[in-house]
Write an enzyme that holds these catalytic residues in place. Sequence first.
Site, short mmCIF file in Angstrom:
data_model
loop_
_atom_site.label_atom_id
_atom_site.label_comp_id
_atom_site.label_asym_id
_atom_site.label_seq_id
_atom_site.Cartn_x
_atom_site.Cartn_y
_atom_site.Cartn_z
N ASP A 14 44.80 52.57 43.50
CA ASP A 14 45.20 51.16 43.58
C ASP A 14 45.68 50.99 45.02
OD1 ASP A 14 45.76 48.73 41.63
OD2 ASP A 14 47.50 48.80 42.92
N GLY A 57 43.51 40.16 52.34
CA GLY A 57 43.52 41.61 52.30
C GLY A 57 42.47 42.17 53.25
N PHE A 58 42.52 43.48 53.44
CA PHE A 58 41.48 44.14 54.26
C PHE A 58 41.22 45.54 53.73
CE2 PHE A 58 43.98 47.21 56.78
CZ PHE A 58 45.27 46.80 56.48
N GLY A 59 41.65 45.79 52.49
CA GLY A 59 41.50 47.13 51.91
C GLY A 59 40.20 47.27 51.15
N ASN A 60 40.26 48.17 50.20
CA ASN A 60 39.09 48.54 49.44
C ASN A 60 38.43 47.36 48.71
OD1 ASN A 60 38.43 49.77 46.44
ND2 ASN A 60 37.70 50.96 48.18
N VAL A 61 39.23 46.52 48.09
CA VAL A 61 38.69 45.42 47.29
C VAL A 61 38.03 44.38 48.21
CG1 VAL A 61 39.22 43.62 45.62
CG2 VAL A 61 40.42 45.81 45.49
N ALA A 62 38.75 44.02 49.29
CA ALA A 62 38.22 43.06 50.26
C ALA A 62 36.91 43.60 50.85
CB ALA A 62 39.24 42.80 51.37
N TRP A 63 36.91 44.86 51.22
CA TRP A 63 35.73 45.48 51.83
C TRP A 63 34.51 45.38 50.91
CZ3 TRP A 63 33.94 50.35 49.80
CH2 TRP A 63 32.86 50.91 50.50
N LYS A 67 49.43 52.28 34.03
CA LYS A 67 49.56 52.07 35.47
C LYS A 67 50.68 52.95 35.97
CE LYS A 67 47.67 49.49 38.66
NZ LYS A 67 46.36 48.83 38.70
O1 2IT Z 1 43.77 47.37 38.87
C1 2IT Z 1 42.82 48.13 38.56
O2 2IT Z 1 42.02 47.83 37.67
C2 2IT Z 1 42.69 49.40 39.26
N1 2IT Z 1 43.50 49.68 40.14
C3 2IT Z 1 41.62 50.37 38.90
C4 2IT Z 1 42.03 51.24 37.76
C5 2IT Z 1 41.07 52.36 37.43
O3 2IT Z 1 41.42 53.12 36.51
O4 2IT Z 1 39.99 52.47 38.02
#
Ligand code: 2IT
Length: 443
Positions: A165, A236-242, A125
């Site tokens: 991320d 949230g309202f970002g990529n994951v929420a979307w 990370k």
């Molecule tokens: O927390 C996660 O699993 C991510 N941000 C995605 C990591 C990735 O390498 O796609």
Amino acid sequence: MADFNDFMNQFIARNPGEREFHQAVKEFVESVWDVYESNPRYKQAKILERLTEPERIIIFRVPWIDDRGEVQINRGYRVEFNSALGPYKGGLRFHPSVTLSVLKFLGFEQTFKNSLTTLPMGGGKGGADFSPKGKSDNEIMRFCQSFMTELARHIGPNTDVPAGDIGVGGREIGYLFGQYKRMKNEFSGVLTGKGIMWGGSVIRPEATGFGAVYFTRHMLREMNKDIEGLRFAISGFGNVAWGAISKINELGGKVITISGPDGYVYDENGVSDNKIDYLLELRLSNNDVVEPYAREFGAQFFPGKRPWVQPVDVAIPCACENELNEADARMLIDNGCLLVAEASNMGCTAEAAELLNRNIVYAPGKAVNAGGVAVSGLEMTQNSMRLSWTRNEVDERLHQIMGNIHDTCKRYGVRNGKIDYVMGANIGGFVKVAEAVMAQGVV
Ligand code: 2IT
């Protein structure tokens, strides 16, 4: 448990002040302790000591010049946590809350999440304490270029493959990739989350949210329920929420909340249709607020509040670590919530997770949100083969992977006739990494 306490005390003494890292390791080690104790090979090889020590940490200065001509300095990091199962793999986070502790906890979690996907990826990370808020596109580009100028020395398609991320989406991956290519004179799969025209995979942007909903559906089926007709609280309202909101709508569920650092929106008509695409506009505006959604669509906005007070069937935290605390958990339980599926990494505080796990059904991020990195793994495969799969092919594989993760949780997690997803995910992720580390000797 005396040994467990000794282990934790030594671990904390070695990593002073790193609260998030302590929290992630404690939850994990608690889950796997019995397996560890009953396996003298693991103890002798000091497996837990080795798994909690990152293989390598890189910290670097990121200088850049803002639009007014002023020099700015940020701190960049890459935590290369564990490479037993494959090249280090995990996202980059650009947010002012980024510290070494946060990235160590994320890299640690990533190692076991990646193990659960069954794909050959180690854990890592990185990121920077850079705030994209209020920055122009040019500033973001210059920052990404400066960040990559140092990071490029340490990564590679067979070494370490970062992705996005919080604060790092398609735009940032584009700037980072361009700089890497320019420096190395090499077009390679060194990053995932690339644009689909230039080596990216279909469904990568949606994958974390889609995967979380597929996993939630497996959890519901264990209770003889399905998504159709249920009410969801999303943060949230970002990529994951979307991604999660799109899939919930497709499957007939209703999402009544989204949130941002400024508060939460309650939309009794449901976040659906063009309102979902509007979330992408909000994110690209670099303002980090959801209040404009309420104004645009006539929904209610609650400044400074979190969505967990609304009665719902399912809650899916999609924002950041420790976004759901004990009082929130209590409120959800009292309001009849069936389950909490964590799409953010360590979205619940230790107390909240414990309370939810005991009273209702709770699944941790490393199982629920693994779809994102899983499709990153599929992007790496496609890059290596120099071809692209269709939407159906990628979605089919994502379905299979999330189903496998659910099976793994069930295999290792059944306690008193109920699936303990924390136990299941931690032990399932651990066994594979531990065996790989053992097989590769003391390195
Ligand atoms: O927390 C996660 O699993 C991510 N941000 C995605 C990591 C990735 O390498 O796609």
